[in-house]
Design an enzyme around this catalytic site. Structure first.
Site, PDB file in Angstrom:
ATOM      1  N   HIS A  62       2.806   2.227 -36.359  1.00  0.00           N
ATOM      2  CA  HIS A  62       2.880   2.151 -34.900  1.00  0.00           C
ATOM      3  C   HIS A  62       1.625   2.657 -34.183  1.00  0.00           C
ATOM      4  O   HIS A  62       1.715   3.377 -33.184  1.00  0.00           O
ATOM      5  CB  HIS A  62       4.099   2.938 -34.396  1.00  0.00           C
ATOM      6  CG  HIS A  62       5.426   2.323 -34.738  1.00  0.00           C
ATOM      7  ND1 HIS A  62       5.584   0.988 -35.042  1.00  0.00           N
ATOM      8  CD2 HIS A  62       6.683   2.865 -34.820  1.00  0.00           C
ATOM      9  CE1 HIS A  62       6.867   0.725 -35.269  1.00  0.00           C
ATOM     10  NE2 HIS A  62       7.549   1.849 -35.167  1.00  0.00           N
ATOM     11  N   HIS A  68       9.577  -1.001 -28.067  1.00  0.00           N
ATOM     12  CA  HIS A  68      10.386  -0.203 -28.987  1.00  0.00           C
ATOM     13  C   HIS A  68      11.606   0.424 -28.317  1.00  0.00           C
ATOM     14  O   HIS A  68      11.966   1.569 -28.608  1.00  0.00           O
ATOM     15  CB  HIS A  68       9.514   0.864 -29.656  1.00  0.00           C
ATOM     16  CG  HIS A  68       9.963   1.266 -31.026  1.00  0.00           C
ATOM     17  ND1 HIS A  68      11.136   1.950 -31.253  1.00  0.00           N
ATOM     18  CD2 HIS A  68       9.418   1.070 -32.242  1.00  0.00           C
ATOM     19  CE1 HIS A  68      11.263   2.169 -32.552  1.00  0.00           C
ATOM     20  NE2 HIS A  68      10.235   1.643 -33.172  1.00  0.00           N
ATOM     21  N   GLU A 118      12.572  -5.453 -32.398  1.00  0.00           N
ATOM     22  CA  GLU A 118      11.157  -5.432 -32.022  1.00  0.00           C
ATOM     23  C   GLU A 118      10.497  -6.752 -32.402  1.00  0.00           C
ATOM     24  O   GLU A 118      10.355  -7.049 -33.578  1.00  0.00           O
ATOM     25  CB  GLU A 118      10.445  -4.286 -32.756  1.00  0.00           C
ATOM     26  CG  GLU A 118      11.115  -2.935 -32.620  1.00  0.00           C
ATOM     27  CD  GLU A 118      10.748  -1.999 -33.777  1.00  0.00           C
ATOM     28  OE1 GLU A 118       9.550  -1.851 -34.076  1.00  0.00           O
ATOM     29  OE2 GLU A 118      11.659  -1.423 -34.390  1.00  0.00           O
TER      30      GLU A 118
HETATM   31  C1  GLA Z   1      10.273   1.210 -36.544  1.00  0.00           C
HETATM   32  C2  GLA Z   1      10.162   1.336 -38.021  1.00  0.00           C
HETATM   33  C3  GLA Z   1      11.059   2.405 -38.500  1.00  0.00           C
HETATM   34  C4  GLA Z   1      10.824   3.701 -37.780  1.00  0.00           C
HETATM   35  C5  GLA Z   1      10.953   3.492 -36.300  1.00  0.00           C
HETATM   36  C6  GLA Z   1      10.585   4.705 -35.514  1.00  0.00           C
HETATM   37  O1  GLA Z   1      11.334   0.481 -36.164  1.00  0.00           O
HETATM   38  O2  GLA Z   1      10.396   0.139 -38.683  1.00  0.00           O
HETATM   39  O3  GLA Z   1      10.896   2.577 -39.888  1.00  0.00           O
HETATM   40  O4  GLA Z   1       9.546   4.169 -38.068  1.00  0.00           O
HETATM   41  O5  GLA Z   1      10.150   2.445 -35.882  1.00  0.00           O
HETATM   42  O6  GLA Z   1      11.279   5.828 -35.935  1.00  0.00           O
END
Ligand code: GLA
Length: 349
Positions: free
Chosen positions: A104, A177, A314
């Site tokens: 991220h 997100h 997402e």
């Molecule tokens: C995304 C990732 C997860 C986790 C979340 C945040 O969706 O795929 O594995 O890292 O973000 O906690």
């Protein structure tokens, strides 16, 4: 559009909160820190309005939080193996912030910076935010300018449009997100929500949640959401992919060509009657069932968010694309424009 001061960052800069409302009374609140959706109030089947996204009451929560509640994530949503990739023959090392991988956007991703907001009222309420990510931030090449435009339509759609440009070749793959809980009651899990994903396949992962590079048909697996299925129905099934994800945390490949907005998923809460339809032009959609929530995040109203009290859908490119030449490219070159359109549409049943 109503603007208020939401809080002050440790360096003194003010963070603003923007409120958009439509004719049906749907209200969305967005702050310029992380271009984050902090509240989204939509009607249930009796017209009762409730907030359906997890978040915090105050700025401190967003500054300190580690769950990416409601934020725009970037430059790269999801993981890049070991934070390494090659572009035009040169190797880049990104920040490693998730085990041995990059997640991220790194330590200070787009979710942890102040964006420039430009509230505009067109025919529908909309808000444009911009962030300039400098060359070298978190190890990424090229200065990138990303604009995100949120629009709330009178058809109860939250439209999110992205536009990005770079000064040097780079990679760009932002996403939204938000964690949804359509019941509006964040003491409840999302295990009773029914999910349908317009997809026959996922990109299976290894135990570090890095794609193996294969495409796996979902038939005869607990990842088959071709017909609406309760999220809790199979989440504890013995399945290697569910074991790696500690639940659902995978990228589905929606049917139909990327580049055109098409329906990717539908989420339904039988108790409230709220239905959310996700439409996107992206190649993939990550369904994350909130497996890492563990009660340590104290959210709105002081509620501790327990495991699986929110889920994310997402829209983005596939994880680890920079190391998977067979996946649809995320390379952005000077003169090219990155674009994404993703829509969360709310109705009832
Ligand atoms: C995304 C990732 C997860 C986790 C979340 C945040 O969706 O795929 O594995 O890292 O973000 O906690």
């Amino acid at each position: 559009m109503k603007t208020t001061v939401f809080g002050k960052l440790p360096d003194g800069r003010e963070v603003h909160r923007y409120l958009m409302a439509n004719k049906a009374g749907v209200r969305v609140e967005i702050i310029d820190y992380g271009a984050t959706i902090t509240s989204l109030r939509v009607p249930d089947r009796n017209g009762k309005m409730d907030d359906v996204v997890l978040g915090y009451d105050s700025l401190e929560g967003y500054v300190q939080g580690t769950a990416y509640f409601g934020a725009i994530v970037g430059r790269y949503g999801n993981r890049i193996a070991k934070g390494k990739f090659q572009l035009d023959g040169k190797e880049y090392q990104l920040t490693v912030n998730d085990g041995e991988n990059h997640l991220h956007g790194g330590r200070t991703g787009f979710n942890k910076v102040l964006w420039d907001a430009n509230p505009a009222v067109s025919s529908e309420p909309s808000l444009e935010m911009q962030y300039v990510s400098r060359e070298g931030e978190e190890g990424y090449p090229g200065t990138v300018t990303l604009k995100v435009r949120y629009e709330l339509t009178d058809a109860n759609e939250l439209r999110i449009e992205y536009e990005g440009a770079t000064e040097r070749p780079t990679i760009l793959n932002p996403t939204q997100h938000s964690y949804f809980n359509l019941s509006g009651d964040f003491t409840k899990t999302i295990l009773g929500h029914q999910l349908m994903i317009e997809s026959d396949s996922i990109t299976p992962v290894d135990q570090g949640l890095i794609p193996t590079g294969q495409i796996l048909n979902v038939e005869n697996t607990p990842l088959d959401f071709r017909v609406p299925t309760a999220i809790g129905a199979r989440i504890e099934d013995p399945d290697p992919q569910l074991a790696f994800g500690k639940g659902y945390d995978h990228n589905w490949v929606p049917r139909g060509a990327a580049g055109k907005v098409r329906k990717a998923a539908e989420l339904f809460d039988p108790a409230s009657g709220r239905l959310m339809t996700v439409l996107t032009d992206q190649p993939g959609i990550q369904f994350y069932s909130g497996n890492f929530l563990d009660g340590s995040a104290k959210g709105k109203g002081g509620i501790a968010y327990q495991r699986r009290t929110g889920l994310c859908l997402e829209a983005q490119a596939f994880p680890d694309t920079p190391n998977k030449p067979q996946f649809p490219s995320v390379t952005l070159r000077p003169g090219q424009v990155y674009r994404q359109t993703t829509i969360y549409r709310f109705s009832t049943r």
